[in-house]
Design a protein around this motif. Structure first.
Motif, PDB file in Angstrom:
ATOM      1  N   LEU A   1       0.916  -1.245   0.122  1.00  0.00           N
ATOM      2  CA  LEU A   1       0.021   0.164   0.000  1.00  0.00           C
ATOM      3  C   LEU A   1       1.012   1.253  -0.129  1.00  0.00           C
ATOM      4  O   LEU A   1       0.747   2.365  -0.808  1.00  0.00           O
ATOM      5  N   SER A   2       1.875   1.185   0.815  1.00  0.00           N
ATOM      6  CA  SER A   2       2.845   2.352   0.790  1.00  0.00           C
ATOM      7  C   SER A   2       3.323   2.718  -0.587  1.00  0.00           C
ATOM      8  O   SER A   2       3.945   3.800  -0.894  1.00  0.00           O
TER       9      SER A   2
ATOM     10  N   ILE B   1      -2.488  -1.777  -5.373  1.00  0.00           N
ATOM     11  CA  ILE B   1      -3.613  -2.108  -4.718  1.00  0.00           C
ATOM     12  C   ILE B   1      -3.396  -3.712  -4.363  1.00  0.00           C
ATOM     13  O   ILE B   1      -2.597  -4.369  -4.801  1.00  0.00           O
ATOM     14  N   VAL B   2      -4.194  -3.767  -2.987  1.00  0.00           N
ATOM     15  CA  VAL B   2      -3.718  -5.209  -2.686  1.00  0.00           C
ATOM     16  C   VAL B   2      -4.930  -6.006  -2.742  1.00  0.00           C
ATOM     17  O   VAL B   2      -5.942  -5.666  -2.106  1.00  0.00           O
TER      18      VAL B   2
ATOM     19  N   ARG C   1      -6.804  -0.105  -0.994  1.00  0.00           N
ATOM     20  CA  ARG C   1      -6.051   0.810  -1.882  1.00  0.00           C
ATOM     21  C   ARG C   1      -5.973   2.107  -1.190  1.00  0.00           C
ATOM     22  O   ARG C   1      -6.796   2.320  -0.125  1.00  0.00           O
ATOM     23  N   VAL C   2      -4.939   2.976  -1.481  1.00  0.00           N
ATOM     24  CA  VAL C   2      -4.641   4.281  -0.620  1.00  0.00           C
ATOM     25  C   VAL C   2      -5.549   5.298  -1.603  1.00  0.00           C
ATOM     26  O   VAL C   2      -5.474   5.265  -2.684  1.00  0.00           O
ATOM     27  N   SER C   3      -6.160   6.168  -1.006  1.00  0.00           N
ATOM     28  CA  SER C   3      -6.745   7.364  -1.587  1.00  0.00           C
ATOM     29  C   SER C   3      -6.120   8.662  -0.908  1.00  0.00           C
ATOM     30  O   SER C   3      -5.731   8.691   0.282  1.00  0.00           O
TER      31      SER C   3
ATOM     32  N   LYS D   1      -6.195   8.042   3.042  1.00  0.00           N
ATOM     33  CA  LYS D   1      -6.777   6.909   3.748  1.00  0.00           C
ATOM     34  C   LYS D   1      -6.802   5.723   3.063  1.00  0.00           C
ATOM     35  O   LYS D   1      -6.486   5.859   1.831  1.00  0.00           O
ATOM     36  N   ILE D   2      -7.225   4.565   3.667  1.00  0.00           N
ATOM     37  CA  ILE D   2      -7.216   3.282   3.124  1.00  0.00           C
ATOM     38  C   ILE D   2      -8.563   2.907   2.766  1.00  0.00           C
ATOM     39  O   ILE D   2      -9.407   2.918   3.728  1.00  0.00           O
ATOM     40  N   LEU D   3      -8.717   2.651   1.490  1.00  0.00           N
ATOM     41  CA  LEU D   3     -10.159   2.146   1.168  1.00  0.00           C
ATOM     42  C   LEU D   3     -10.382   0.721   0.876  1.00  0.00           C
ATOM     43  O   LEU D   3      -9.464  -0.016   0.417  1.00  0.00           O
TER      44      LEU D   3
END
Length: 65
Positions: free
Chosen positions: A5-6, A10-11, A20-22, A43-45
């Motif tokens: 994620l960093s 997408i995981v 995923r990160v937004s 944030k993480i979605l």
């Protein structure tokens, strides 16, 4: 998972769904005005997999007293 994620990936976790990160940022007219300081929030979605999305379509809700 946090390493992926960093790095902006997408995981995918199979049928469970994906993470995923937004980011939210200020808007600028000129590219040269943009910097990492423009980022205001991150944030993480989570996006549920198909099975979970289908489950949400079948739920019924009742008001309790």
């Amino acid at each position: 998972m946090s390493d992926e994620l960093s790095q902006g990936h997408i995981v995918y976790l199979g049928d469970l769904g994906s993470f995923r990160v937004s980011l939210s940022s200020e808007g600028f007219d000129l590219e040269e005005d943009v910097s990492s300081n423009a980022i205001k929030d991150s944030k993480i979605l989570f996006r549920p997999g198909k099975r979970f999305r289908d489950l949400l379509k079948t739920l019924e809700f009742k008001k309790v007293d």
